[in-house]
Write an enzyme that holds these catalytic residues in place. Structure first.
Site, PDB file in Angstrom:
ATOM      1  N   GLU A  79      -3.410  16.059 -21.686  1.00 27.34           N
ATOM      2  CA  GLU A  79      -4.085  16.214 -22.471  1.00 27.34           C
ATOM      3  C   GLU A  79      -5.438  17.448 -22.860  1.00 27.34           C
ATOM      4  OE1 GLU A  79      -5.778  12.544 -22.933  1.00 27.34           O
ATOM      5  OE2 GLU A  79      -3.580  10.662 -22.782  1.00 27.34           O
ATOM      6  N   ASP A 117       3.782  11.157 -18.163  1.00 25.65           N
ATOM      7  CA  ASP A 117       1.830  11.028 -18.480  1.00 25.65           C
ATOM      8  C   ASP A 117       1.842  12.189 -16.761  1.00 25.65           C
ATOM      9  OD1 ASP A 117       0.696  11.030 -21.181  1.00 25.65           O
ATOM     10  OD2 ASP A 117       0.654   9.725 -21.348  1.00 25.65           O
ATOM     11  N   ASP A 153       0.573   7.197 -20.045  1.00 21.53           N
ATOM     12  CA  ASP A 153      -0.868   5.924 -18.983  1.00 21.53           C
ATOM     13  C   ASP A 153      -1.171   4.657 -20.388  1.00 21.53           C
ATOM     14  OD1 ASP A 153      -1.600   7.758 -20.805  1.00 21.53           O
ATOM     15  OD2 ASP A 153      -3.314   9.149 -19.255  1.00 21.53           O
ATOM     16  N   SER A 154      -0.257   5.155 -21.333  1.00 19.41           N
ATOM     17  CA  SER A 154      -0.567   3.560 -21.794  1.00 19.41           C
ATOM     18  C   SER A 154      -0.631   1.804 -21.329  1.00 19.41           C
ATOM     19  CB  SER A 154       0.059   3.828 -23.178  1.00 19.41           C
ATOM     20  OG  SER A 154       1.562   3.479 -22.755  1.00 19.41           O
ATOM     21  N   LYS A 180       2.990  15.172 -19.076  1.00 12.25           N
ATOM     22  CA  LYS A 180       2.367  15.590 -20.451  1.00 12.25           C
ATOM     23  C   LYS A 180       1.183  15.616 -19.830  1.00 12.25           C
ATOM     24  CE  LYS A 180       1.737  12.222 -23.538  1.00 12.25           C
ATOM     25  NZ  LYS A 180       0.658  11.892 -23.464  1.00 12.25           N
ATOM     26  N   GLU A 188      -1.340  13.126 -31.960  1.00 14.68           N
ATOM     27  CA  GLU A 188      -2.065  11.623 -32.033  1.00 14.68           C
ATOM     28  C   GLU A 188      -3.004  11.532 -33.214  1.00 14.68           C
ATOM     29  OE1 GLU A 188      -3.040   9.914 -28.555  1.00 14.68           O
ATOM     30  OE2 GLU A 188      -3.369   7.184 -29.783  1.00 14.68           O
TER      31      GLU A 188
HETATM   32  O1  KIV Z   1      -0.270   7.376 -23.502  1.00 16.66           O
HETATM   33  C1  KIV Z   1       0.853   6.978 -23.715  1.00 16.66           C
HETATM   34  O2  KIV Z   1       1.485   5.697 -24.426  1.00 16.66           O
HETATM   35  C2  KIV Z   1       0.670   8.198 -24.982  1.00 16.66           C
HETATM   36  C3  KIV Z   1       1.744   7.690 -26.862  1.00 16.66           C
HETATM   37  C4  KIV Z   1       0.387   6.793 -26.817  1.00 16.66           C
HETATM   38  C5  KIV Z   1       1.855   8.770 -27.250  1.00 16.66           C
HETATM   39  O3  KIV Z   1       0.486   9.477 -24.233  1.00 16.66           O
END
Ligand code: KIV
Length: 270
Positions: free
Chosen positions: A112, A81, A42-43, A110, A179
């Site tokens: 968090e 994510d 989600d970056s 993933k 992280e």
């Molecule tokens: O969203 C993302 O790219 C991430 C990385 C920073 C691990 O979760």
């Protein structure tokens, strides 16, 4: 060709090279360069959408980019994510959204945070979803954490991260992503749990590493409305493009550096 099973990768004892990916072109290139796991992170809220954080990323965004990546690298392991708001309210909503990401091409989702999220992770696993737990600095909680700060510096917070990682492992998640935590803590977590750890700003002793592709290429310079001069790259970022002047080779160098443990160096760790 069947997708390489995570178990085989782990059994091989090799470090796992993970890289973010948001489209088919980079998926194909990264797969050819030997990236083991493509993370549809989600970056993308920051590096594609130009926002300050990941918080505005939607399920529609994640489904779209997961589909693009799966189209470009059908044989690669893909992790997606779960965006902010898609899994915290109820386990049922988390499962429905995880299933949408799987239908779009994700092999692993993933989420968090530790604490209450352990039960959510367990629920997803019990319903056939492979889950990665993201601990340490969790970008979706950037406001609560008071900015982009290293986590696990005090004994109490280090113990909390270790406990959360252990609880997540016991809940059946297949990986823990750490992280921005001290390298010594990441090493302790890695030796304490039976599943692989993936580090970003967590030292060389994790089972693998992840980077944001824009950081690997040295092309990200802050959110859309800020001047590039206001941006300072995180300590864990390394520009592999300047060594090679070729994107495919830069990604290959990153994979090699993860495998031969030359990345991250002490200067990229806390
Ligand atoms: O969203 C993302 O790219 C991430 C990385 C920073 C691990 O979760």
């Amino acid at each position: 060709m069947p997708k390489p099973a995570l178990d085989q990768l782990i059994a091989s004892g090799e470090k796992i090279a993970m890289l973010t990916c948001y489209d088919a072109t980079f998926a194909k290139l990264s797969a050819a360069a030997g990236v083991d796991v493509l993370l549809v992170g989600d970056s993308l809220g920051m590096v594609l959408q130009g926002a300050e954080s990941t918080l505005q990323v939607t399920m529609q965004d994640m489904i779209y980019h997961t589909r693009c990546v799966a189209a470009g690298a059908p044989d690669s392991l893909i992790m997606s994510d779960m965006p902010f708001g898609s899994y915290e309210h109820s386990q049922q909503l988390a499962l429905e959204n995880a299933q949408l990401l799987v239908a779009a091409g994700a092999d692993i989702v993933k989420i968090e945070g530790g604490g209450d999220m352990v039960n959510t992770a367990r629920y997803l696993v019990e319903h056939g979803i492979a889950v990665c737990s993201h601990l340490g600095f969790t970008p979706q909680s950037v406001a609560q954490l008071g900015g982009y700060k290293i986590q696990g510096k005090t004994d109490a917070s280090a113990q909390q991260i270790l406990q959360d990682a252990t609880a997540m492992s016991n809940a059946g998640v297949c990986m823990v992503l750490l992280e921005m935590v001290p390298a010594a803590l990441a090493k302790q977590v890695t030796t304490s749990i039976a599943i692989p750890t993936i580090g970003i700003g967590a030292g060389v002793d994790c089972s693998g590493q992840v980077l944001v592709i824009q950081d690997l290429l040295g092309i990200y310079n802050g959110s859309a409305h800020k001047k590039p001069s206001e941006y300072k790259a995180p300590r864990f970022a390394k520009n592999f493009l300047c060594e090679t002047n070729n994107i495919q080779q830069a990604v290959t160098h990153y994979v090699q550096a993860v495998k031969n443990k030359t990345f991250p160096a002490a200067e990229h760790s806390y």
